[in-house]
Design a protein around this motif. Sequence first.
Motif: not given
Length: 493
Positions: A338-367
């Motif tokens: 993550x070396x995005x040059x156009x904004x100082x507010x860019x996110x992380x290189x990797x984001x993991x979650x088991x939900x989206x907007x309050x809806x459950x999304x089971x994360x079975x595997x992230x290797x």
Amino acid sequence: MRFCFPLVATLLLVLVLSVSICTSCSDEERFPSDAHGSLSFSVDTLEMDTLIAGEVSPTRRLVIRNNSNDPLRIVGISFLQGKSEGFRVIVDGIRVTDTLTVPIDCRSGDSLQVFVQTLLPESGENHPVHHKAVLAFTLANGICQQLCLSAWGQDVVTLSPLVSPSGVTLQAGKPYLVRDSLVVPFGASLTLQPGVTLLFRSNAYMRIEGSLIAKGTLEAPICFRGNRMDYMFPNQPYDRISGQWQGIIIGSRCTGVDMDFCDIHSGSYGLFFEGTDASETSPLMTIRNSIIHNMSGHGIEAHNSHLHIGNSQITNAGGNCISIYGGKHEFIHCTIGQFYPFSALSGPALYLANSYSGTFCPLYQADFINCIITGYSDDDIIGESIGDDDETHPFRYRFSHCLLNTPEVVDPLFISNVWESKEHKVMHENNFTGFIPPSLIYGFQLDSLSSAIGIGDTLATLRYPLDRKGKNRLSDHRSDAGCYEYSSPPTLW
């Protein structure tokens, strides 16, 4: 008083006519045919870069100046031998045709604006073809000056917005232009042969509801990019600016994606996987030996999907390089930076979650195995989980033999990793060579001091014995993390 008004009006009329006559005579005296001097052009040759044949180009501008002590009059502007080669020119508001019907005057120290567009003819060739025209300026003093106009025209094949239900195979040759959208409907397939290039206009995107097979090679990768082939500034092509087109949407009914040696860059987003249901049986999407780089949004966003990504580079995003919301995923020998040059507010290189907007999304595997996950920030791995029970709310991950830019944790799911710290000789962007941020050039080859060298799990390396550029990973009997094996510089004798 009523007898004086006509007299005053008559005197005023005579005065106006006299001034007009004097001004006319004065103009003739100001622009004599024997005036010395010549014009100066802001460029000798106007380069219009590479443009799509058959389409009107953006307008380029140049300036003509009269730096001499005498006023100069242009009495003729024309293309040599009458060949405009598709160039359209306006000088001081006058469109250049075969003859200049009205002289153009340029006083001493003054300047004229010149605007140039092109509508280059199609050549019938697969490669860009050079077009050149010469514009001749004839002055009243007899001096003739020339301005060269140069551009490269690229023929394209315009794609229909909807792929036939029977499927379509695109062969390498002329680039393919997507004007608005390219949709592969459910039940259809789109096959891209090695060397295919897809050009997308600014609002154009691809949507896959059927299947996509895009298998390039190291020598002939498949490219997804914007249609602008010209330059925003000198030495700064539009192709290095993010947001030049939209991106690729993998629809909820997609039956499969198989991508190898693909280059997806400079869009609003890279790959957006809508996903299906929250199950472990969703179709497998495979991406190998590919680059997803320089997106104004997320590089990869996956919802309840099943991804295998190997030997690939996912770098520089205005959002997150990778955003995962549930599903089942495996990343092997990937460089995630993550070396995005156009904004100082860019996110992380990797984001993991088991939900989206309050809806459950089971994360079975992230290797993540033999990967580099780093960036400019202090923490480039963010995980968010709802629910504490792994059986009812799965949030499963594993990091093995990786170089990680995140605070060190004691967790059995982090195995034989190297944690970036100030104790290392190099960190973050210094792990790599070829970074030239002012030119928006980012190379991700390993630096000789990178801690990623030699930390890979050789058993996992057997699945990718060659790095993304074809180098044998075990030639030095050890494996490096990331998609590029370290290569020592050649010895100079």
